[in-house]
Design a protein around this motif. Structure first.
Motif, PDB file in Angstrom:
ATOM      1  N   GLN A 142      75.387  -2.281  17.608  1.00 29.22           N
ATOM      2  CA  GLN A 142      74.239  -2.009  16.744  1.00 29.22           C
ATOM      3  C   GLN A 142      72.989  -1.877  17.610  1.00 29.22           C
ATOM      4  N   VAL A 143      72.242  -0.770  17.373  1.00 34.00           N
ATOM      5  CA  VAL A 143      71.041  -0.485  18.175  1.00 34.00           C
ATOM      6  C   VAL A 143      69.828  -0.501  17.248  1.00 34.00           C
ATOM      7  N   VAL A 144      68.819  -1.266  17.609  1.00 35.41           N
ATOM      8  CA  VAL A 144      67.582  -1.366  16.823  1.00 35.41           C
ATOM      9  C   VAL A 144      66.410  -1.061  17.752  1.00 35.41           C
ATOM     10  N   ARG A 145      65.524  -0.187  17.259  1.00 34.79           N
ATOM     11  CA  ARG A 145      64.320   0.169  18.013  1.00 34.79           C
ATOM     12  C   ARG A 145      63.103  -0.167  17.172  1.00 34.79           C
ATOM     13  N   ARG A 146      62.133  -0.790  17.800  1.00 32.58           N
ATOM     14  CA  ARG A 146      60.878  -1.035  17.103  1.00 32.58           C
ATOM     15  C   ARG A 146      59.767  -1.219  18.114  1.00 32.58           C
ATOM     16  N   VAL A 147      58.560  -0.868  17.663  1.00 30.01           N
ATOM     17  CA  VAL A 147      57.374  -1.041  18.498  1.00 30.01           C
ATOM     18  C   VAL A 147      56.832  -2.428  18.227  1.00 30.01           C
ATOM     19  N   ASP A 148      56.731  -3.240  19.263  1.00 31.32           N
ATOM     20  CA  ASP A 148      56.360  -4.637  19.091  1.00 31.32           C
ATOM     21  C   ASP A 148      55.462  -5.070  20.241  1.00 31.32           C
ATOM     22  N   ASN A 149      54.802  -6.219  20.026  1.00 29.36           N
ATOM     23  CA  ASN A 149      53.979  -6.780  21.083  1.00 29.36           C
ATOM     24  C   ASN A 149      54.867  -7.580  22.030  1.00 29.36           C
ATOM     25  N   ALA A 150      54.867  -7.192  23.288  1.00 25.92           N
ATOM     26  CA  ALA A 150      55.637  -7.942  24.281  1.00 25.92           C
ATOM     27  C   ALA A 150      54.872  -9.203  24.650  1.00 25.92           C
ATOM     28  N   GLU A 151      55.594 -10.182  25.069  1.00 26.57           N
ATOM     29  CA  GLU A 151      54.982 -11.459  25.418  1.00 26.57           C
ATOM     30  C   GLU A 151      54.050 -11.260  26.606  1.00 26.57           C
ATOM     31  N   GLY A 152      52.799 -11.681  26.431  1.00 23.12           N
ATOM     32  CA  GLY A 152      51.828 -11.563  27.505  1.00 23.12           C
ATOM     33  C   GLY A 152      51.186 -10.191  27.625  1.00 23.12           C
ATOM     34  N   MET A 153      51.477  -9.271  26.692  1.00 26.05           N
ATOM     35  CA  MET A 153      50.938  -7.911  26.749  1.00 26.05           C
ATOM     36  C   MET A 153      50.054  -7.667  25.532  1.00 26.05           C
ATOM     37  N   SER A 154      48.901  -7.013  25.759  1.00 25.51           N
ATOM     38  CA  SER A 154      47.984  -6.726  24.654  1.00 25.51           C
ATOM     39  C   SER A 154      48.355  -5.433  23.928  1.00 25.51           C
ATOM     40  N   GLU A 155      49.009  -4.515  24.642  1.00 21.46           N
ATOM     41  CA  GLU A 155      49.398  -3.251  24.040  1.00 21.46           C
ATOM     42  C   GLU A 155      50.807  -3.350  23.478  1.00 21.46           C
ATOM     43  N   LYS A 156      51.030  -2.636  22.403  1.00 21.76           N
ATOM     44  CA  LYS A 156      52.373  -2.599  21.820  1.00 21.76           C
ATOM     45  C   LYS A 156      53.294  -1.739  22.680  1.00 21.76           C
ATOM     46  N   GLU A 157      54.544  -2.228  22.818  1.00 20.66           N
ATOM     47  CA  GLU A 157      55.520  -1.503  23.595  1.00 20.66           C
ATOM     48  C   GLU A 157      56.760  -1.263  22.743  1.00 20.66           C
ATOM     49  N   LEU A 158      57.634  -0.407  23.231  1.00 18.39           N
ATOM     50  CA  LEU A 158      58.858  -0.093  22.526  1.00 18.39           C
ATOM     51  C   LEU A 158      59.910  -1.129  22.884  1.00 18.39           C
ATOM     52  N   ALA A 159      60.422  -1.836  21.869  1.00 17.81           N
ATOM     53  CA  ALA A 159      61.480  -2.851  22.068  1.00 17.81           C
ATOM     54  C   ALA A 159      62.805  -2.257  21.621  1.00 17.81           C
ATOM     55  N   LEU A 160      63.824  -2.417  22.480  1.00 16.99           N
ATOM     56  CA  LEU A 160      65.145  -1.878  22.186  1.00 16.99           C
ATOM     57  C   LEU A 160      66.135  -3.032  22.167  1.00 16.99           C
ATOM     58  N   PHE A 161      66.804  -3.225  21.023  1.00 18.42           N
ATOM     59  CA  PHE A 161      67.780  -4.317  20.845  1.00 18.42           C
ATOM     60  C   PHE A 161      69.164  -3.695  20.709  1.00 18.42           C
ATOM     61  N   VAL A 162      70.092  -4.176  21.541  1.00 21.98           N
ATOM     62  CA  VAL A 162      71.468  -3.697  21.491  1.00 21.98           C
ATOM     63  C   VAL A 162      72.365  -4.906  21.232  1.00 21.98           C
ATOM     64  N   THR A 163      73.030  -4.891  20.076  1.00 25.43           N
ATOM     65  CA  THR A 163      73.908  -6.001  19.677  1.00 25.43           C
ATOM     66  C   THR A 163      75.337  -5.495  19.644  1.00 25.43           C
ATOM     67  N   SER A 164      76.225  -6.237  20.340  1.00 26.55           N
ATOM     68  CA  SER A 164      77.637  -5.857  20.359  1.00 26.55           C
ATOM     69  C   SER A 164      78.502  -7.074  20.012  1.00 26.55           C
ATOM     70  N   TYR A 165      79.650  -6.811  19.438  1.00 20.72           N
ATOM     71  CA  TYR A 165      80.573  -7.862  19.008  1.00 20.72           C
ATOM     72  C   TYR A 165      81.881  -7.676  19.763  1.00 20.72           C
ATOM     73  N   ARG A 166      82.434  -8.826  20.204  1.00 24.87           N
ATOM     74  CA  ARG A 166      83.701  -8.779  20.907  1.00 24.87           C
ATOM     75  C   ARG A 166      84.452 -10.108  20.680  1.00 24.87           C
ATOM     76  N   GLN A 167      85.728  -9.998  20.426  1.00 26.12           N
ATOM     77  CA  GLN A 167      86.560 -11.204  20.258  1.00 26.12           C
ATOM     78  C   GLN A 167      87.108 -11.613  21.630  1.00 26.12           C
ATOM     79  N   VAL A 168      86.769 -12.847  22.004  1.00 31.77           N
ATOM     80  CA  VAL A 168      87.195 -13.372  23.295  1.00 31.77           C
ATOM     81  C   VAL A 168      87.904 -14.716  23.073  1.00 31.77           C
ATOM     82  N   ASN A 169      89.149 -14.764  23.462  1.00 30.49           N
ATOM     83  CA  ASN A 169      89.936 -16.003  23.327  1.00 30.49           C
ATOM     84  C   ASN A 169      89.927 -16.517  21.896  1.00 30.49           C
ATOM     85  N   GLY A 170      90.054 -15.576  20.942  1.00 27.64           N
ATOM     86  CA  GLY A 170      90.154 -15.947  19.536  1.00 27.64           C
ATOM     87  C   GLY A 170      88.837 -16.215  18.867  1.00 27.64           C
ATOM     88  N   VAL A 171      87.735 -16.085  19.585  1.00 28.61           N
ATOM     89  CA  VAL A 171      86.400 -16.328  19.013  1.00 28.61           C
ATOM     90  C   VAL A 171      85.597 -15.028  19.080  1.00 28.61           C
TER      91      VAL A 171
END
Length: 442
Positions: free
Chosen positions: A83-112
């Motif tokens: 799952q890919v999410v894009r949004r313009v957000d304030n980065a920590e310590g930055m006054s200007e808004k920047e583009l934040a890109l979130f990439v979420t992936s799912y994987r089963q490892v050792n039954g979990v």
């Protein structure tokens, strides 16, 4: 507008249209590639985390300096993975808004089932492309300056043969028996143009020589038999003749004189059409007008016609002296010939115009036909119908304008020397009985 200016303007328009379009296309492509690259990088980070979990190795060292979240979730792996999410957000310590890109992936490892979310902030493309836009403006400005400068340099080099051809044509005189010689260039189109111009000027010189020879021959060959006929008729008048024969001879002499005048007038028209008169010199027109008016004063006295004049004594006009004399003489002769007994002629001369008005009955033909050849206001008159045609031709050769109007029982012919003066007036002051001013067609 000069040709090189039109070419420069054309290229500037192309630059102004193409450059912004290419920038928009480049902007979209760069933005897409930046996001795709960052998505692949974050996916590889997530994949590295799964590998460490699968191998049972600690992940703390790997995620210490990275924005990564790891959590175990219940349930099966979601259908949308990653799952890919894009949004313009304030980065920590930055006054200007920047583009934040979130990439979420799912994987089963050792039954979990593990949920790994990695994200990163990078410069907002809008901010990045604002800098590109400023760069674009500078690029367009530099390109425009380069086009204008290079066009001027190119004009001096590439169009030098063309300018040389134009100068040669400007100095070409058909009356001189010297063929036009144009220099050759490395440009095929210019060479074709030069060959065409040389062919046309040579043909024009041949036709001019033929027309000039014809006019000279006509003037000589036609006048000779007319002179013989005139002499023979004069000899006949000295013999014993009855009244009927005397009338016939008188009519013959009249027609011979008329034919002689027609021949001279046609030859004169041909010479003017062939530009045999130099009209570049300035002469004292007022002196010529005065001499011609005084010459025709005796004819006016025979018809009891009053001649008045109001002439400026400092009028200098660019015209050939012979043409000036013919111009005034024809208008003066016309004013007396078509006048009435006890009539009047008024002559006015200024630096802007020469005007002759005379009393007389209205003409019987349309005013616009007065300046055509062999058109006379009265068919009963002894004129040949070429006087005003010659006046019109002289005006065309000298870039003058001539007009006619009939106002309150007076015929008014006006020759305008100054085009600017003509544009400021309506020709002749308006009047309730005024008929429209008719200019000779050029």
């Amino acid at each position: 507008m000069k040709l090189i200016n039109k070419i420069s303007l054309w290229f500037l328009c192309i630059i102004l249209v193409i450059t912004p379009v290419t920038m928009i296309i480049s902007r979209a492509g760069i933005k897409r590639k930046m996001i795709e690259f960052e998505e692949k990088r974050l996916l590889s980070v997530n994949e590295r985390v799964y590998n460490l979990l699968k191998e049972g190795q600690p992940v703390d060292d790997f995620i210490r300096d990275r924005e990564i979240q790891i959590a175990a979730v219940k349930g099966p792996v979601p259908r949308e993975n990653p799952q890919v999410v894009r949004r313009v957000d304030n980065a920590e310590g930055m006054s200007e808004k920047e583009l934040a890109l979130f990439v979420t992936s799912y994987r089963q490892v050792n039954g979990v089932v593990y949920k790994v979310t990695s994200h990163n902030y990078f410069i907002n493309p809008s901010e990045f492309f604002s800098s590109m836009f400023i760069t674009l403006l500078w690029k367009m400005l530099l390109l425009g300056i380069a086009v204008l400068i290079s066009a001027r340099i190119l004009s001096r080099i590439l169009f030098k043969p063309f300018k040389s051809t134009m100068e040669a044509i400007r100095n070409f005189n058909i009356r001189q028996k010297q063929k036009l010689q144009l220099e050759r260039s490395s440009t095929r189109e210019f060479n074709e143009l030069n060959c065409f111009i040389e062919t046309m000027t040579n043909k024009a010189m041949e036709e001019y020589a033929t027309a000039r020879e014809f006019s000279e021959n006509a003037s000589h060959e036609l006048q000779t038999p007319l002179a013989v006929l005139r002499t023979k008729t004069e000899l006949l008048t000295q013999t014993s003749l009855n009244s009927q024969q005397a009338d016939l001879i008188e009519h013959m002499q009249t027609e011979i004189n008329k034919l002689s005048n027609i021949t001279k007038s046609l030859v004169l028209l041909a010479r003017m059409e062939n530009h045999e008169f130099n009209t570049r010199e300035k002469i004292r027109f007022c002196r010529i007008a005065k001499n011609v008016i005084e010459t025709y004063a005796y004819w006016a006295d025979l018809k009891n016609i009053t001649v008045t004049r109001n002439t400026d004594s400092r009028v200098f006009i660019q015209i050939h002296p012979t043409l000036a004399d013919i111009l005034v003489a024809n208008l003066m002769r016309n004013a007396i010939r078509y006048n009435e007994e006890n009539g009047s002629v008024h002559v006015e001369l200024t630096t802007d115009y020469f005007r002759i008005s005379n009393t007389g009955a209205p003409v019987t033909i349309p005013h616009k036909d007065l300046f055509r050849r062999f058109k006379k206001g009265s068919q009963k008159n002894e004129g040949v119908g070429l006087g005003l045609a010659i006046v019109k031709q002289i005006c065309e050769v000298c870039n003058f304008r001539i007009s006619y109007a009939y106002v309150e029982g007076r015929h008014i012919f006006c020759v305008y020397f100054n085009e600017n003066y003509l544009s400021e007036i309506d020709g002749i002051p308006s009047n309730s009985s005024f008929q429209r001013v008719v200019f000779a067609e050029v």
